[in-house]
Design an enzyme around this catalytic site. Structure first.
Site, PDB file in Angstrom:
ATOM      1  N   LYS A 170       0.856  -1.188   0.000  1.00  0.00           N
ATOM      2  CA  LYS A 170       0.000   0.000   0.000  1.00  0.00           C
ATOM      3  C   LYS A 170       0.895   1.241   0.000  1.00  0.00           C
ATOM      4  O   LYS A 170       1.839   1.341   0.799  1.00  0.00           O
ATOM      5  CB  LYS A 170      -0.895  -0.034   1.237  1.00  0.00           C
ATOM      6  CG  LYS A 170      -2.268   0.543   1.013  1.00  0.00           C
ATOM      7  CD  LYS A 170      -3.168   0.168   2.188  1.00  0.00           C
ATOM      8  CE  LYS A 170      -4.497   0.846   2.106  1.00  0.00           C
ATOM      9  NZ  LYS A 170      -5.305   0.630   3.314  1.00  0.00           N
TER      10      LYS A 170
HETATM   11  O1  G3P Z   1      -7.870   1.229   5.279  1.00  0.00           O
HETATM   12  C1  G3P Z   1      -8.281   2.401   4.640  1.00  0.00           C
HETATM   13  C2  G3P Z   1      -9.676   2.847   4.974  1.00  0.00           C
HETATM   14  O2  G3P Z   1     -10.573   1.811   4.705  1.00  0.00           O
HETATM   15  C3  G3P Z   1      -9.829   3.488   6.316  1.00  0.00           C
HETATM   16  O3  G3P Z   1     -11.159   3.647   6.673  1.00  0.00           O
HETATM   17  O4  G3P Z   1     -12.836   4.008   8.431  1.00  0.00           O
HETATM   18  O5  G3P Z   1     -10.500   4.821   8.813  1.00  0.00           O
HETATM   19  O6  G3P Z   1     -12.004   5.954   7.175  1.00  0.00           O
HETATM   20  P1  G3P Z   1     -11.638   4.661   7.832  1.00  0.00           P
END
Ligand code: G3P
Length: 219
Positions: free
Chosen positions: A83
């Site tokens: 990533k």
């Molecule tokens: O892993 C990346 C993303 O899915 C993070 O999500 O919930 O922290 O906005 P969030």
């Protein structure tokens, strides 16, 4: 459509994998930090559970260090997808890594322009964060529609991975728009299986059966 789990928690990954429809896992530094385990060991452990791509993120922000970190992560397990944050040095790193056939997931995408740059660099996945856009009164799913269209227009093979999902409607909309992947926190993955009418209907079916089960068994 592929379902990934957005977590670094081994128990959650095991529970989701056990159902048999899990295609992969995504992690990020915040999720990994919660687990308090050595990073590469944790990534290896996840890769051994999931028979599919496992995103592990670099934490350097300069081109050469990113490429070096990516090579190390890719060597941990064949399931690893590296990533990379969507910054200038990140895009440059992806151009190098894609030539080395190291798979990449370009993260922190909030608009269609950088998604186009990621595809041109040869990213395997682009991760637009829909929930975080919704949180600031933008339309996260509109971004998905735009990226899917742009990639279709030019035949880019980069897969659209809908990230930062918050509710089942994000998943349905992603499927209607033709996104390749959704990544879900465990709570949301679990919620996808629930519908009150299914529970109510099943309860009624079983109650009706119970009333006459002796007759049915002897018929
Ligand atoms: O892993 C990346 C993303 O899915 C993070 O999500 O919930 O922290 O906005 P969030």
């Amino acid at each position: 459509m592929k379902f990934f789990l957005d977590t670094a928690n081994i128990d959650e990954i095991r529970k989701a994998a056990d159902i048999g429809i899990l295609d992969g896992v995504t992690t990020n530094p915040s999720l990994v930090a919660k687990e308090k385990k050595p990073f590469e060991e944790l990534v290896y452990e996840i890769c051994e559970i999931v028979n599919g791509p496992v995103s592990a993120e670099v934490v350097s922000t300069e081109f050469e260090a990113m490429v070096e970190d990516a090579r190390k992560l890719a060597a941990v397990h064949e399931h690893v997808v590296v990533k990379i944050p969507l910054i200038r040095d990140g895009i440059k790193a992806v151009t190098v890594l894609s030539k080395e056939e190291i798979r990449t997931n370009v993260s922190l995408c909030f608009s269609p322009m950088p998604a186009l740059l990621a595809a041109k660099a040869g990213a395997t996945y682009i991760s637009p964060f829909v929930g975080r856009l919704d949180d600031i009164s933008h339309d996260g799913m509109e971004l998905i529609q735009q990226i899917v269209l742009i990639y279709e227009n030019y035949g880019y093979p980069t897969e659209v991975l809908v990230a930062s999902t918050r509710n089942p409607q994000h998943v349905i909309d992603a499927a209607l728009m033709g996104a390749d992947v959704v990544t879900l926190p465990y709570k949301l993955f679990d919620a996808l299986f629930n519908h009150p009418l299914t529970d109510k209907g099943l309860k009624a079916f079983l109650a009706d059966w119970e009333k006459v089960k002796d007759v049915l068994a002897s018929a």
